[in-house]
Write a protein that holds these residues in place. Structure first.
Motif, short mmCIF file in Angstrom:
data_model
loop_
_atom_site.label_atom_id
_atom_site.label_comp_id
_atom_site.label_asym_id
_atom_site.label_seq_id
_atom_site.Cartn_x
_atom_site.Cartn_y
_atom_site.Cartn_z
N CYS A 10 0.78 -1.12 0.12
CA CYS A 10 0.12 0.26 -0.04
C CYS A 10 0.79 1.25 0.05
O CYS A 10 0.63 2.25 -0.66
CB CYS A 10 -0.95 0.08 1.02
N TYR A 11 1.95 1.43 0.75
CA TYR A 11 3.01 2.46 1.00
C TYR A 11 3.49 2.73 -0.26
O TYR A 11 3.42 3.72 -1.09
CB TYR A 11 3.76 2.29 2.06
N LEU A 12 4.18 1.62 -0.83
CA LEU A 12 4.87 1.93 -2.18
C LEU A 12 4.22 2.22 -3.11
O LEU A 12 4.55 2.86 -4.20
CB LEU A 12 5.85 0.69 -2.46
N HIS A 13 2.87 1.83 -3.18
CA HIS A 13 2.09 1.95 -4.41
C HIS A 13 1.63 3.52 -4.31
O HIS A 13 1.59 4.32 -5.59
CB HIS A 13 0.79 1.28 -4.41
N VAL A 14 1.61 4.11 -3.29
CA VAL A 14 1.39 5.66 -3.11
C VAL A 14 2.61 6.65 -3.24
O VAL A 14 2.74 7.43 -3.91
CB VAL A 14 0.73 6.02 -1.81
N LYS A 15 3.55 6.01 -2.60
CA LYS A 15 5.04 6.85 -2.27
C LYS A 15 6.18 6.28 -3.51
O LYS A 15 7.18 7.22 -3.80
CB LYS A 15 5.45 6.66 -0.97
N GLY A 16 6.28 5.08 -3.72
CA GLY A 16 7.02 4.56 -4.40
C GLY A 16 8.63 4.68 -3.36
O GLY A 16 8.57 5.00 -2.34
N GLY A 17 9.56 4.17 -4.07
CA GLY A 17 10.94 3.80 -3.26
C GLY A 17 11.27 2.80 -2.82
O GLY A 17 11.24 1.76 -3.78
N VAL A 18 11.94 2.36 -1.73
CA VAL A 18 12.41 1.05 -1.37
C VAL A 18 11.99 0.54 -0.08
O VAL A 18 11.81 1.43 0.83
CB VAL A 18 13.98 1.24 -1.23
N TYR A 19 11.49 -0.63 -0.22
CA TYR A 19 11.22 -1.30 1.29
C TYR A 19 12.00 -2.32 1.52
O TYR A 19 12.60 -3.13 0.47
CB TYR A 19 9.54 -1.85 0.87
N ILE A 20 12.45 -2.32 2.93
CA ILE A 20 13.48 -3.35 3.21
C ILE A 20 12.91 -3.93 4.55
O ILE A 20 12.71 -3.01 5.53
CB ILE A 20 14.96 -2.69 3.56
N ASP A 21 12.87 -5.06 4.68
CA ASP A 21 12.60 -5.84 5.99
C ASP A 21 13.21 -5.40 6.97
O ASP A 21 14.57 -5.06 7.01
CB ASP A 21 12.66 -7.50 5.88
N ALA A 22 12.68 -5.36 8.31
CA ALA A 22 13.52 -4.61 9.51
C ALA A 22 14.49 -5.78 9.86
O ALA A 22 15.66 -5.29 10.59
CB ALA A 22 12.42 -4.65 10.62
N ASP A 23 14.52 -7.06 9.78
CA ASP A 23 15.69 -8.02 9.99
C ASP A 23 16.74 -8.30 8.80
O ASP A 23 17.26 -9.21 8.77
CB ASP A 23 14.96 -9.13 10.46
N VAL A 24 16.88 -7.24 7.94
CA VAL A 24 17.86 -7.15 6.98
C VAL A 24 18.79 -6.22 7.33
O VAL A 24 18.85 -5.03 7.78
CB VAL A 24 17.23 -6.71 5.65
N THR A 25 20.23 -6.71 7.35
CA THR A 25 21.27 -5.99 7.46
C THR A 25 22.08 -5.50 6.29
O THR A 25 22.08 -6.24 5.15
CB THR A 25 22.47 -6.67 8.35
N SER A 26 22.70 -4.24 6.27
CA SER A 26 23.26 -3.77 5.25
C SER A 26 24.55 -4.33 5.03
O SER A 26 25.66 -4.36 5.84
CB SER A 26 23.43 -2.28 5.27
N ARG A 27 25.26 -4.62 3.73
CA ARG A 27 26.38 -4.97 3.35
C ARG A 27 27.15 -4.15 2.21
O ARG A 27 28.25 -3.88 2.32
CB ARG A 27 26.53 -6.19 2.65
#
Length: 287
Positions: free
Chosen positions: A128-145
């Motif tokens: 719902c959010y990305l359909h309105v706003k666009g951008g990037v969604y990332i799960d909360a339990d994902v860590t960045s490399r």
């Protein structure tokens, strides 16, 4: 006998016909065939490319309570630190519900409200959010490399669909990158709405993964592709070119893993907050 997809070879033709009707088995069978036979365009790693200009440099994440656990907060901080050029938004249950109510109205909000597990409400809200706003969604339990821009190489896209090879192959929703108002993602979102309605109408609940997660992603994507190819009368040999022009790109999840670690362990995963432990839809949520 249906006259649709007349120039498509068997058994692919039958799978597309099944996907038109949203048949789950046909949709799951079509995904690996489409990728293995290069019918679906796959993101290349050959040519560096800037982040697509039509997609906002904005990261959104979800945690059901306003204050995530410390290990989750640390992961979120790592995402922000590695992507300083991106704005950032964290949603919780209450704010997600308010957003859905403001943009989709009472009937869709009611579907959000009956989702009994936080993972389902997260699945629901992110689309719902990305359909309105666009951008990037990332799960909360994902860590960045590495920075997110390491993913976006080679092929211009309007929506990026990570896929995993397994039993079955699936489309992951732990990392989503898309423009606002994308018709494919709208169809996936509406597929998810329908799946929640079906649970309420029939009382049959298989699991979170099938209802609002990757299973809904696969059925929504394959049925949208089938409907679009049919409506546009796209010949078999032009499928990949047509989808590429529409801005649809698939990417192997192992490629995403080079930038984002989606397999890290967090304390909550050993509790009932882990969606894998949720197997029964509570009777109290059924009208």
């Amino acid at each position: 006998m249906s006259r649709e997809f007349n120039d498509y070879p068997e058994p692919i033709r039958n799978l597309f016909i099944g996907a038109l009707c949203g048949h789950q088995d046909a949709c799951f069978a079509l995904l690996p065939i489409g990728l293995e036979q290069s019918l679906f365009p796959v993101l290349s790693r050959c040519v560096p490319q800037e982040f697509p200009r039509n997609i906002p440099k904005h990261i959104a994440q979800f945690w059901d309570s306003p204050e995530p656990p410390e290990d989750v907060q640390a992961a979120m901080k790592g995402i922000r630190n590695d992507n300083p050029a991106f704005s950032y938004h964290l949603e919780c249950d209450a704010s997600a519900r308010a957003f859905i109510h403001d943009h989709y109205g009472a009937s869709v909000t009611a579907l959000y409200d009956v989702c009994p597990h936080p993972a389902m409400r997260s699945d629901f809200w992110r689309l719902c959010y990305l359909h309105v706003k666009g951008g990037v969604y990332i799960d909360a339990d994902v860590t960045s490399r590495a920075p997110l821009t390491d993913i976006t190489r080679g092929t211009h896209f309007r929506t990026l669909l990570p896929y995993s090879v397994g039993e079955p192959w699936c489309l992951d929703n732990d990392v989503l990158i898309q423009e606002a108002g994308n018709p494919l993602m709208q169809h996936i979102m509406e597929t998810m709405f329908q799946r929640v309605r079906h649970i309420l109408e029939t009382g049959y609940f298989e699991n979170v993964w099938v209802s609002t997660g990757p299973g809904a992603m696969v059925v929504g994507t394959m049925s949208w592709i089938a409907h679009t190819l049919k409506n546009q009368k796209v010949p078999f040999h032009e499928i990949s070119q047509f989808l590429m022009a529409a801005g649809i790109a698939f990417v192997a999840h192992r490629q995403v893993e080079q930038t984002l670690d989606t397999c890290s362990h967090f304390a909550y995963q050993s509790t009932n907050a882990n969606w894998r432990k949720f197997m029964k839809w509570p009777d109290s949520n059924t009208p």
